[in-house]
Design a protein around this motif. Sequence first.
Motif, mmCIF file in Angstrom:
data_model
loop_
_atom_site.group_PDB
_atom_site.id
_atom_site.type_symbol
_atom_site.label_atom_id
_atom_site.label_comp_id
_atom_site.label_asym_id
_atom_site.label_seq_id
_atom_site.Cartn_x
_atom_site.Cartn_y
_atom_site.Cartn_z
ATOM 1 N N UNK A 289 0.842 -1.195 0.000
ATOM 2 C CA UNK A 289 0.000 0.000 0.000
ATOM 3 C C UNK A 289 0.882 1.251 0.000
ATOM 4 N N UNK A 290 0.617 2.129 -0.943
ATOM 5 C CA UNK A 290 1.412 3.342 -1.105
ATOM 6 C C UNK A 290 0.582 4.545 -0.672
ATOM 7 N N UNK A 291 1.277 5.603 -0.296
ATOM 8 C CA UNK A 291 0.613 6.821 0.144
ATOM 9 C C UNK A 291 0.939 8.027 -0.733
ATOM 10 N N UNK A 292 2.157 8.091 -1.232
ATOM 11 C CA UNK A 292 2.567 9.240 -2.024
ATOM 12 C C UNK A 292 2.633 8.883 -3.504
ATOM 13 N N UNK B 98 7.220 16.477 -13.103
ATOM 14 C CA UNK B 98 7.124 16.104 -11.687
ATOM 15 C C UNK B 98 6.650 14.666 -11.524
ATOM 16 N N UNK B 99 7.333 13.753 -12.182
ATOM 17 C CA UNK B 99 7.035 12.320 -12.087
ATOM 18 C C UNK B 99 5.600 12.006 -12.514
ATOM 19 N N UNK B 100 5.115 12.698 -13.540
ATOM 20 C CA UNK B 100 3.802 12.386 -14.075
ATOM 21 C C UNK B 100 2.659 13.145 -13.445
ATOM 22 N N UNK B 101 2.937 14.116 -12.581
ATOM 23 C CA UNK B 101 1.861 14.910 -11.998
ATOM 24 C C UNK B 101 1.336 15.953 -12.989
ATOM 25 N N UNK B 102 2.229 16.504 -13.821
ATOM 26 C CA UNK B 102 1.848 17.527 -14.791
ATOM 27 C C UNK B 102 2.340 17.122 -16.177
ATOM 28 N N UNK B 103 1.763 17.761 -17.187
ATOM 29 C CA UNK B 103 2.210 17.594 -18.561
ATOM 30 C C UNK B 103 3.103 18.768 -18.943
ATOM 31 N N UNK B 104 4.126 18.480 -19.718
ATOM 32 C CA UNK B 104 5.055 19.510 -20.194
ATOM 33 C C UNK B 104 4.827 19.701 -21.688
ATOM 34 N N UNK B 105 3.965 20.661 -22.041
ATOM 35 C CA UNK B 105 3.584 20.901 -23.434
ATOM 36 C C UNK B 105 4.088 22.242 -23.951
ATOM 37 N N UNK B 106 5.101 22.804 -23.314
ATOM 38 C CA UNK B 106 5.570 24.132 -23.709
ATOM 39 C C UNK B 106 6.169 24.126 -25.117
ATOM 40 N N UNK C 199 9.973 25.830 -8.200
ATOM 41 C CA UNK C 199 10.840 24.655 -8.020
ATOM 42 C C UNK C 199 10.443 23.868 -6.774
ATOM 43 N N UNK C 200 10.153 24.559 -5.691
ATOM 44 C CA UNK C 200 9.725 23.867 -4.473
ATOM 45 C C UNK C 200 8.371 23.178 -4.667
ATOM 46 N N UNK C 201 7.504 23.820 -5.436
ATOM 47 C CA UNK C 201 6.188 23.227 -5.701
ATOM 48 C C UNK C 201 6.333 21.939 -6.505
ATOM 49 N N UNK C 202 7.218 21.925 -7.507
ATOM 50 C CA UNK C 202 7.433 20.721 -8.312
ATOM 51 C C UNK C 202 8.039 19.598 -7.477
ATOM 52 N N UNK C 203 8.984 19.937 -6.611
ATOM 53 C CA UNK C 203 9.569 18.916 -5.752
ATOM 54 C C UNK C 203 8.549 18.375 -4.750
ATOM 55 N N UNK C 204 7.671 19.241 -4.278
ATOM 56 C CA UNK C 204 6.669 18.796 -3.319
ATOM 57 C C UNK C 204 5.611 17.894 -3.922
ATOM 58 N N UNK C 205 5.481 17.884 -5.238
ATOM 59 C CA UNK C 205 4.487 17.019 -5.871
ATOM 60 C C UNK C 205 4.812 15.545 -5.719
ATOM 61 N N UNK C 206 6.078 15.213 -5.494
ATOM 62 C CA UNK C 206 6.456 13.809 -5.335
ATOM 63 C C UNK C 206 5.873 13.223 -4.058
ATOM 64 N N UNK C 207 5.679 14.056 -3.051
ATOM 65 C CA UNK C 207 5.127 13.586 -1.784
ATOM 66 C C UNK C 207 3.633 13.840 -1.679
ATOM 67 N N UNK C 208 2.993 14.191 -2.796
ATOM 68 C CA UNK C 208 1.552 14.425 -2.770
ATOM 69 C C UNK C 208 0.811 13.123 -2.523
#
Length: 520
Positions: A30-33, A126-134, A353-362
Amino acid sequence: MTTTLLEQLRATHEDIDRYERRTCDMMKVQVKTHREYILKQYKIKYYLDRITERTSRLNSLYQEKQRLETPDKKLPPTINSLNELMQTLTEMQTFYLQNPTDLKEIVSTIEEIEIEERIIFSGEEAWGRFLDLHSLHQVFVALPFRAVIEIDETYSTFLDYCGDLSLIPRESKTGPEYLSFTDSLRDYLTDFYHRVYPVLDLTQILNGIKTTFEEQWAAGEFPGWNQLFDEDMEGMTGTNGQATPVLTDEYLTVDLEDGRYACKACQKEFSKKSVFDSHFSGKKHQNAVKKMETLIAPQNTNTGNQTLQKRIHDIACNEAIITHFWNNLLHDEIERTKTFTEKRKIMKADEVERELEGQLDAQVDRSKILDAWMYEDDDEGEGDESEDDDDLSAAPYNPKNVPLGWDGKPIPYWLFKLNGLNQEFKCEICGNVTYRGPKVFEKHFQEWRHAHGMRALGIPNTAHFHHITSISEARRLFEKLRKEVMSASFNSAEEEEFEDKQGRVYPKKTYDDLKRQGLL
């Protein structure tokens, strides 16, 4: 040789059994993040790939075993065969007593791997949390139809248009540039989905989408490319009683009120009837008719431009795949990307940058993960916590419609006013578009929309017209500047002077008149 083959079969069977047990054990974790969830899926994918590889090898070994045993089955069992069996058994025992290390290597356990090395995401994703379409956004902005269709070039508007590409008129997206754009967008979405959900069968999903698309395409019901038949298309009747795109000259003719004529295919007006009638035999008209036939019924392969029809079919197929992934399979990721795009407008670089890193622990959404059945018991015992989570994940109360901050909540109203977002500026040159905030308003004078409006008025978009938003004011200022430039320029008829032999100075006009009369 047979003993070695049998040992390989046994060891392969054991490897498959161990990989299956390891897969079952991993599915029970069972995973949490979000980071733990991605790692879990990639490990399961690795074990499944190894099972597939071992199974393929096992089939080859069984075929080899069957080939070697086929001649022996024709021989009856004899004493010699029994002696050979005992001799082989003795050789096997002697071999494994002398080579215990080699035996251990044959039945080796599952290897440990660094699964993070197989996970490839960009920092923006961010490990699949967002799409990079720029990068695709830059391609979209540079497409040719952007010069004739009024579309906001912001990244947020681009994300909205990708969800429903049928909003773009079909006549504006038949070129090879748009086909290349849809190919790139389709490849990115399918690759992103495969990286986020590596366990799922992407080929089966794509085949299902293409099957549904071909059925809609054959029936002429695919959104954005359905057949366009008007009620007045009386000249478009086929032998089977169904409408087919055979455009007649009567249908293409438009009689204007002032005695002029227009052609629907060529999109041109003619003042003389003779010129209008003669243009029907021209090469440009024939090419325009073929393109119009193709756009009216792109599913009909008997008429129109065959190359254009093939390109339109490929474009429509790409749009079907993009729309399905955008609105169904990747809906959560898309909405999360849109929200983050709005939030980062008021964030600094280090905050982003901090927001992107924090997405891994979402916290991972248990209702969306592939093994959600593992969490049913926990959800029943944690009813109060789930209710609290629902309250936290609900849309925040935002009656004044202010932007969201880094924490997903509306920013303070004083900060909203400090940035001037409560001020609205309307620009008549841009088509009465309203801009919120002085920064956006200042920036829009150098953007494509305002430059296009100035070009349509025949006025250069220079610094003289900065902060001019009214069409009448822009025209008055342009006329004033034009007169100043004309007055400051040199006028040879009035300012050029000539001197005669006696040293008297005359204007050019007077000098020419006196010289013509012979008085000089």
